[in-house]
Design a protein around this motif. Structure first.
Motif, PDB file in Angstrom:
ATOM      1  N   SER A 258       0.813  -1.212   0.000  1.00 35.28           N
ATOM      2  CA  SER A 258       0.000   0.000   0.000  1.00 35.28           C
ATOM      3  C   SER A 258       0.851   1.269   0.000  1.00 35.28           C
ATOM      4  O   SER A 258       0.335   2.367  -0.156  1.00 35.28           O
ATOM      5  N   MET A 259       2.146   1.113   0.165  1.00 34.72           N
ATOM      6  CA  MET A 259       2.994   2.312   0.210  1.00 34.72           C
ATOM      7  C   MET A 259       3.015   2.987  -1.157  1.00 34.72           C
ATOM      8  O   MET A 259       2.688   2.382  -2.170  1.00 34.72           O
ATOM      9  N   ALA A 260       3.427   4.243  -1.153  1.00 33.67           N
ATOM     10  CA  ALA A 260       3.493   4.994  -2.410  1.00 33.67           C
ATOM     11  C   ALA A 260       4.562   4.386  -3.315  1.00 33.67           C
ATOM     12  O   ALA A 260       5.549   3.809  -2.852  1.00 33.67           O
ATOM     13  N   VAL A 261       4.350   4.539  -4.609  1.00 34.30           N
ATOM     14  CA  VAL A 261       5.252   3.917  -5.582  1.00 34.30           C
ATOM     15  C   VAL A 261       6.676   4.475  -5.484  1.00 34.30           C
ATOM     16  O   VAL A 261       7.646   3.743  -5.713  1.00 34.30           O
ATOM     17  N   LYS A 262       6.810   5.727  -5.090  1.00 32.38           N
ATOM     18  CA  LYS A 262       8.178   6.275  -5.053  1.00 32.38           C
ATOM     19  C   LYS A 262       9.035   5.607  -3.982  1.00 32.38           C
ATOM     20  O   LYS A 262      10.099   5.080  -4.302  1.00 32.38           O
ATOM     21  N   PRO A 263       8.607   5.600  -2.698  1.00 31.88           N
ATOM     22  CA  PRO A 263       9.410   4.843  -1.741  1.00 31.88           C
ATOM     23  C   PRO A 263       9.530   3.360  -2.085  1.00 31.88           C
ATOM     24  O   PRO A 263      10.526   2.731  -1.741  1.00 31.88           O
ATOM     25  N   PHE A 264       8.544   2.816  -2.786  1.00 32.12           N
ATOM     26  CA  PHE A 264       8.630   1.405  -3.193  1.00 32.12           C
ATOM     27  C   PHE A 264       9.832   1.155  -4.106  1.00 32.12           C
ATOM     28  O   PHE A 264      10.597   0.206  -3.895  1.00 32.12           O
ATOM     29  N   ILE A 265      10.023   2.000  -5.099  1.00 30.70           N
ATOM     30  CA  ILE A 265      11.173   1.768  -6.002  1.00 30.70           C
ATOM     31  C   ILE A 265      12.497   2.204  -5.373  1.00 30.70           C
ATOM     32  O   ILE A 265      13.566   1.906  -5.903  1.00 30.70           O
ATOM     33  N   MET A 266      12.428   2.901  -4.227  1.00 23.54           N
ATOM     34  CA  MET A 266      13.661   3.246  -3.506  1.00 23.54           C
ATOM     35  C   MET A 266      14.014   2.194  -2.450  1.00 23.54           C
ATOM     36  O   MET A 266      15.036   2.330  -1.771  1.00 23.54           O
ATOM     37  N   ASP A 267      13.182   1.156  -2.337  1.00 25.03           N
ATOM     38  CA  ASP A 267      13.435   0.073  -1.376  1.00 25.03           C
ATOM     39  C   ASP A 267      14.548  -0.827  -1.920  1.00 25.03           C
ATOM     40  O   ASP A 267      14.389  -1.447  -2.981  1.00 25.03           O
ATOM     41  N   ASN A 268      15.638  -0.944  -1.192  1.00 25.54           N
ATOM     42  CA  ASN A 268      16.797  -1.708  -1.670  1.00 25.54           C
ATOM     43  C   ASN A 268      16.535  -3.198  -1.826  1.00 25.54           C
ATOM     44  O   ASN A 268      17.330  -3.893  -2.451  1.00 25.54           O
ATOM     45  N   ALA A 269      15.451  -3.684  -1.237  1.00 27.21           N
ATOM     46  CA  ALA A 269      15.121  -5.096  -1.426  1.00 27.21           C
ATOM     47  C   ALA A 269      14.410  -5.310  -2.767  1.00 27.21           C
ATOM     48  O   ALA A 269      14.384  -6.424  -3.293  1.00 27.21           O
TER      49      ALA A 269
END
Length: 270
Positions: A152-163
């Motif tokens: 449910s998180m926003a797409v921007k922090p999602f693509i910044m997730d190192n995993a």
DNA sequence: CCAGCCCCCTGAGGGC
DNA sequence: TGCCCTCAGGGGGCTG
């Protein structure tokens, strides 16, 4: 400062001067980085030949004959070559002196960076859970789509997730979402496979272009050869909140996502 | 497991 | 010129 293109630029700048060279000694002026620099770094590294300088995510791996120096530049770090004997200025915390007469000098005002020692760097605690490199086939839009289901998180922090994928920091996440026409505030799980395919292509294209330009120099980035990067001239949205969109002329909006500033065009991104 | 928030630290830039 | 506030390219770690 450094995202993946800046770290890769640094690697390319320093590698030719390090590989094959023997370390004569290591001088540590300030040990207090993100984690303390190991007390025995000098003993471990001195006298060894440097075999290979690699990059994994935003880490530089300086492989010696026995053991590897793991370095991260944090927000404000840089590595460059200086002549041995060059007086150290403020925040120039480490010199790795080489038999060539040059020294690899680590500078980091904010001290968010790291210098660690490992016998098995790819299995080190900090690296073991990292996702794929963005410029390889292990990363693609299908991966983004699959991992985003239920998130449910926003797409921007999602693509910044190192995993999810490594090396996509605030600048390039912002730029890639603009290029893909995706509103950075949208829930990751609500974006279609087709749009993730486009987003992955844009992430790869923008990172590759930034490496070509020697990275992005906003305030103080310099590569291993002491030269600034030039990609900032090609930024469409990052740092331009309130200004006109270069594509449609609309006023670019600032928004906070995951504790990080974000900029987007309300007309081009949805 | 996930989302949200805090923190580490110094310096630059803007407002007054 | 000085002071005070906010913000900064990363990312580990904690809480609920």
């Amino acid at each position: 400062m450094p995202e993946l293109p800046e770290v890769e630029t640094t690697r390319r700048g320093i590698a030719p001067h390090l590989e094959g060279q023997r370390v004569s000694r290591v001088i540590v002026r300030e040990r207090r980085l993100r984690w303390p620099i190991p007390e025995d770094l000098d003993v471990r590294l001195s006298g060894q030949r440097i075999v290979l300088v690699e990059r994994r995510a935003k880490y530089l791996l300086i492989n010696a004959e026995v053991g590897t120096l793991i370095s991260h530049l944090g927000m404000s770090g840089n590595l460059r070559l200086v002549e041995i004997g060059m007086p150290a200025a403020k925040h120039e915390h480490v010199d790795i002196e080489l038999e060539s007469g040059l020294a690899l000098r680590y500078t980091d005002p904010r001290r968010f960076g790291a210098m660690l020692w490992s016998q098995d760097p790819h299995n080190h605690q900090l690296l073991i859970r990292l996702g794929p490199e963005p410029l390889t086939d292990l990363f693609d839009g299908d991966r983004l789509f699959e991992l985003s289901r239920g998130r449910s998180m926003a797409v921007k922090p999602f693509i910044m997730d190192n995993a999810v994928v490594v090396g996509v920091g605030n600048i390039y996440a912002t730029e890639a979402l603009f290029a893909a026409g995706i509103d950075p505030r949208r829930e990751a799980k609500g974006i279609s496979r087709g749009r993730y395919l486009k987003l992955a292509v844009e992430i790869k294209r923008i990172l590759a272009a930034a490496i070509e330009r020697g990275g992005t120099t906003l305030r103080d980035f310099i590569g291993g050869d002491g030269q600034p990067g030039y990609f900032q001239q090609e930024l469409f949205v990052y740092g331009r909140g309130g200004e006109a969109c270069k594509v449609c002329g609309s006023e670019l909006r600032n928004v906070m996502l995951g504790q990080r500033a974000s900029v987007f065009c309300p007309k081009c991104q949805s």
